[in-house]
Design an enzyme around this catalytic site. Sequence first.
Site: not given
Ligand code: IVH
Length: 677
Positions: A315, A412, A438, A34, A433, A116, A137, A114, A409, A118, A226, A36-38, A291, A83-84
């Site tokens: 999911k 008290c 209390c 750290d 409260c 997913k 998005r 991969e 409360c 959150d 990704y 050295e980084y600083d 995918k 989205s997916l």
């Molecule tokens: S691929 C064209 N890969 O989950 C859509 N999405 O519920 C490409 N997410 O919109 C999405 N991990 O925000 C992809 N390894 C992953 C992901 C991922 C999380 C999210 C992403 C997506 C949402 C869908």
Amino acid sequence: MTSSQDFLRHRELCAAIARHDHAYYALARPAISDREYDRLMGELLGLEQRCPDLATPDSPSQRVAGRPLSEFRPAQHAVPMMSLDNTYSQSEAREFVNRLIKLLPGETLEWVVEPKVDGVAVSLRYENGVFELGATRGDGTTGDDITANLRTIRSLPLHLLGPDAPEVLEVRGEVYMPTAGFQKMNASRVAQGEEPFANPRNATAGSLKQLDPRSVAARPLAIVLYGVGETRGSFAPTTQLELIQRLAAFGLPAPPRTWFCRTMEELLEAIDELDKVRESFGFETDGAVIKLNDLSLRARVGATSKAPRWAIAYKYEPEQARTLLKSITIQVGRTGALTPVAELEPVLVAGSTVSRATLHNEEELARKDIRVGDTVIVEKAGEVIPAVVGVVMEKRPADSVSFVFPRSCPECGTAVSKTAVEDGADAGAVWRCANQDCPAQARGRLEHWCSRGAMDIEGGGEVLVAQVVKSGLVLDVSDWYRLTIEELSGLERMGRKSAQNLLDGIQASKSRDLYRLILGLGILHVGDGVAKILGREFEDLDALAAAGEERLLSVEDIGEAIARSVVDWFSDSRNRRLIERLRAAGLNFKSALFQARAAPGPLKGKTFVLTGTLEGMTRDEAAALVESRGGKVSGSVSKKTDYVVAGAEAGGKLEKARKLGVKVIDLAAFRDLVAER
Ligand code: IVH
């Protein structure tokens, strides 16, 4: 003028810092200490101070340099962010695979699985290797331009690594908050009397929505990438695996693991295995993404209006269990907040026994209509605190009654009231409260006083505090300093030796630095960070106690809620008497942090106000310069201001300075003033 030597050294430093950021934040394999980084960062800042034209937005010095916005600008996505579609079962996953087999007859299909993540989906645009634009998005076509906020994320490279960055590379991924950072942040929010975030995803979304990048910098965010959007120039991977590899080679953090699969069986195994290992990632995942690996086959199947046909989310069930809700208790915290807690028949969820779960607040309770005697569903998503998510209605006893949230409360009996707590998901939903005496609040305050970050008195935990309060030995924090060995050793399970150790600890706490004492007082909104700011700003406790709201507001990073809360606290006569008892007990009221800052320097005693855009320098850097030379920086202009430094587009403060006849200097004059002599 910047010499070519300075220019080259600057390039070298930027590249070295970027490499070390990547090693530390993206790979978790730091290559240097750290210190050295600083040193590297210090050299960079020094160089940019001498040659301000080097401090371009892509310099690592500029991660937190963005200015507060009044709103986000819209950002158009060159390629829409989709989205997916979701699946929840093996048979649905099979249907997805079969659909693609039909759409691509005769082709050998290969898959990638991969995690997913959150978090919150974002798109990053790199032009000729430089991070230029980052966006949410939004509706898929247009999102919010959150570039300045994203720059604060240390694992996000400001420059792509390596020599062959394409002309344009738009990368897609997810911003998230690692579980450990989330828990630490929530703990400190609670300590400051703020509402905790419900889960890491909410915390991430809340953080990215902040208009001031400086507050985002304090949030422990990370990113994983990704996918890609628009690309121009030399970037043509042919598969998902190659794509991730190429992104990783540019220094863009990749998913922690991927699985390559050729058959349905391998896919299902990968999904199962991911479910088993995902707890170890240190961040929340809510599923797997399947995918198609081959990018040209993807192009052939295309997308529906919402989601690509070549990928699907699988999911996972959040871990849940059913159990009996035996009772609902109300916990009263140090700041008086009433929190309903579910007392459960112990049950195993996600590998640990759960016997209590938070019910958040009255509104949540009413919304879910949770009643004593119900069989409830308890959920533990990842490593987050368990929560009661719902009721099994079929099992509700016929004679059950709605829970009536107390209006007084439970400790008290004082009537409770609702006060808004800003910036939290549950704003305005908390009953408090208001009785300082209390016993629950008193216990909370006493524990808080002894806690590690405050006065650090070992042994002053929950058990001891309950004992000394019950026996009437300690009523407020000043009573710690009157305890005798006889009184203490008279307590249950307290030998003479432990009593003496405790007394030694209490004695030692008398000389703690002021900021710890300020934190220990438990003023609403004054947590660890704020206490340090106040400790740096005020010479002693009396100076802080005498400060009015305006004086407090002039301190960088102190906002209205904090200022008001501090003033209120010190204007309460009981608190003033407490301070006098602490003084009489011989506690240190002086601030060593203030002393360190006010060490003699050429600008000692001079107060500066910075306003407008300071070309090539952030506010923080300018302030650091002033302070390093013994001066002070204030947020507002008054007669006591010595200099107003006016950058481009200076507004109200400049006007006020002219009105009051305060000296106004430009950036060049400022540089001369702070230059080493
Ligand atoms: S691929 C064209 N890969 O989950 C859509 N999405 O519920 C490409 N997410 O919109 C999405 N991990 O925000 C992809 N390894 C992953 C992901 C991922 C999380 C999210 C992403 C997506 C949402 C869908």
